[in-house]
Design a protein around this motif. Structure first.
Motif, PDB file in Angstrom:
ATOM      1  N   GLN A   1       0.829  -1.209   0.000  1.00 20.07           N
ATOM      2  CA  GLN A   1       0.000   0.000   0.000  1.00 20.07           C
ATOM      3  C   GLN A   1       0.860   1.255   0.000  1.00 20.07           C
ATOM      4  OE1 GLN A   1      -2.956  -0.191   3.122  1.00 20.07           O
ATOM      5  NE2 GLN A   1      -3.875  -2.058   2.276  1.00 20.07           N
ATOM      6  N   GLN A   2       1.968   1.216   0.727  1.00 20.84           N
ATOM      7  CA  GLN A   2       2.879   2.361   0.700  1.00 20.84           C
ATOM      8  C   GLN A   2       3.453   2.524  -0.693  1.00 20.84           C
ATOM      9  OE1 GLN A   2       5.761   2.769   3.863  1.00 20.84           O
ATOM     10  NE2 GLN A   2       7.107   4.025   2.577  1.00 20.84           N
ATOM     11  N   GLY A   3       3.842   1.418  -1.336  1.00 19.29           N
ATOM     12  CA  GLY A   3       4.351   1.483  -2.701  1.00 19.29           C
ATOM     13  C   GLY A   3       3.309   2.005  -3.677  1.00 19.29           C
ATOM     14  N   ASP A   4       2.049   1.664  -3.427  1.00 21.09           N
ATOM     15  CA  ASP A   4       0.954   2.160  -4.275  1.00 21.09           C
ATOM     16  C   ASP A   4       0.850   3.679  -4.197  1.00 21.09           C
ATOM     17  OD1 ASP A   4       0.395  -0.497  -4.842  1.00 21.09           O
ATOM     18  OD2 ASP A   4      -1.366  -0.600  -3.524  1.00 21.09           O
ATOM     19  N   ILE A   5       1.232   4.257  -3.077  1.00 20.54           N
ATOM     20  CA  ILE A   5       1.222   5.714  -2.906  1.00 20.54           C
ATOM     21  C   ILE A   5       2.471   6.332  -3.532  1.00 20.54           C
ATOM     22  CG2 ILE A   5       1.347   7.575  -1.198  1.00 20.54           C
ATOM     23  CD1 ILE A   5      -0.343   5.696   0.659  1.00 20.54           C
TER      24      ILE A   5
ATOM     25  N   GLY B   1       4.426   5.238  -6.061  1.00 22.04           N
ATOM     26  CA  GLY B   1       4.477   5.196  -7.529  1.00 22.04           C
ATOM     27  C   GLY B   1       3.813   6.379  -8.201  1.00 22.04           C
ATOM     28  N   PRO B   2       2.530   6.652  -7.921  1.00 23.81           N
ATOM     29  CA  PRO B   2       1.856   7.778  -8.566  1.00 23.81           C
ATOM     30  C   PRO B   2       2.462   9.140  -8.225  1.00 23.81           C
ATOM     31  CG  PRO B   2       0.242   6.265  -7.639  1.00 23.81           C
ATOM     32  CD  PRO B   2       1.596   5.818  -7.169  1.00 23.81           C
ATOM     33  N   MET B   3       3.229   9.209  -7.142  1.00 25.24           N
ATOM     34  CA  MET B   3       3.883  10.462  -6.768  1.00 25.24           C
ATOM     35  C   MET B   3       5.186  10.662  -7.535  1.00 25.24           C
ATOM     36  SD  MET B   3       3.247  10.411  -2.630  1.00 25.24           S
ATOM     37  CE  MET B   3       4.119  11.931  -2.344  1.00 25.24           C
ATOM     38  N   GLY B   4       5.524   9.699  -8.392  1.00 19.04           N
ATOM     39  CA  GLY B   4       6.759   9.796  -9.157  1.00 19.04           C
ATOM     40  C   GLY B   4       7.978   9.323  -8.392  1.00 19.04           C
TER      41      GLY B   4
END
Length: 189
Positions: A78-82, A84-87
Motif C-alpha cells: 500500500q505504501q508502494g501504491d502511494i 508510484g503515482p507520486m513519481g
C-alpha cells in the motif's frame, strides 16, 4: 561504549554479533551467568530485548506469524501504491510487481532472525524454546518457496538440527559474519 542501535536489519545483525562477542569474551569455557553488568553491557541487553520484541512474530505460533507477514506485506504494498503515482521510486519490498515480504522470509530468517535468536538464547537459556518456534516458521517458508523441500531430520536430543549452544569459536565467527565488521564492539561485564 559500543555503538548498539536497534534499527532495521543491520541493527539485528549488529546486536547478534555484539551479544555473541560478549558471550565469547565473558564465558569462554563455561555457562555464562549474569551477575553484574556495566552500562555498556546493560545497553546491549536492552537493545537486544527491543530487537527480539521487534521480530517477535518470527517465533510466534505459525498461524500468527504467517498472518502477520501477510499483513505486513500488504501494508508495504500500500505504501508502494502511494509512492508510484507520486513519481517516487517504490521502496524495497513495496512494489506489487516484485516479490514481497512473504517471498523474502527464508533469507530474513537465515541472516537476521536465527542468528539473533540463537545469540539471545545463548545468553538467556530460558528463551531457547523460541529457536524451535522460529525453525517451524522457517520450515513453512521453505516449503512455500519450494514444495519439494524436505525438512531436516530432528536430532536425537529432540531439537532441530540448528543448535543453540555454540562454542566461543562459532560465536566469534557468527559475530564477524553478521556485523560485517572486522571486529565487533567489545562489551565488558
Amino acid at each position: 561504549g559500543p555503538r548498539v542501535g536497534a534499527g532495521g536489519a543491520g541493527g539485528a545483525s549488529h546486536i547478534a554479533g555484539a551479544i555473541a562477542h560478549f558471550l565469547a569474551s565473558n564465558a569462554p569455557n563455561k555457562s555464562f551467568r549474569v551477575t553484574k553488568l556495566d552500562a555498556s553491557a546493560l545497553a546491549l541487553m536492552l537493545c537486544g530485548a527491543i530487537k527480539m520484541s521487534d521480530i517477535g512474530h518470527a517465533y510466534a505460533d505459525p498461524e500468527v506469524h504467517v498472518r502477520w507477514s501477510e499483513l505486513l506485506e500488504e501494508e508495504l504494498y500500500q505504501q508502494g501504491d502511494i509512492e508510484g503515482p507520486m513519481g517516487l521510486q517504490r521502496s524495497y519490498l513495496m512494489d506489487r510487481k516484485k516479490p514481497g515480504v512473504t517471498k523474502s522470509q527464508v533469507g530474513f530468517f537465515d541472516f537476521i532472525v536465527r542468528p539473533l535468536v540463537v545469540a539471545w538464547a545463548a545468553c538467556f537459556p530460558e528463551s531457547r524454546e523460541l529457536t524451535s518456534r522460529l525453525e517451524a516458521n522457517l520450515e513453512h517458508w521453505r516449503r512455500t518457496d519450494n514444495p519439494d523441500h524436505t525438512p531436516p531430520k530432528a536430532s536425537t536430543s529432540g531439537g532441530s538440527e540448528q543448535s543453540t549452544s555454540h562454542t566461543p569459536h562459532t560465536l566469534s565467527t557468527l559475530s564477524g559474519t553478521l556485523s560485517g565488521e572486522k571486529k565487533p564492539a567489545t562489551v565488558r561485564g
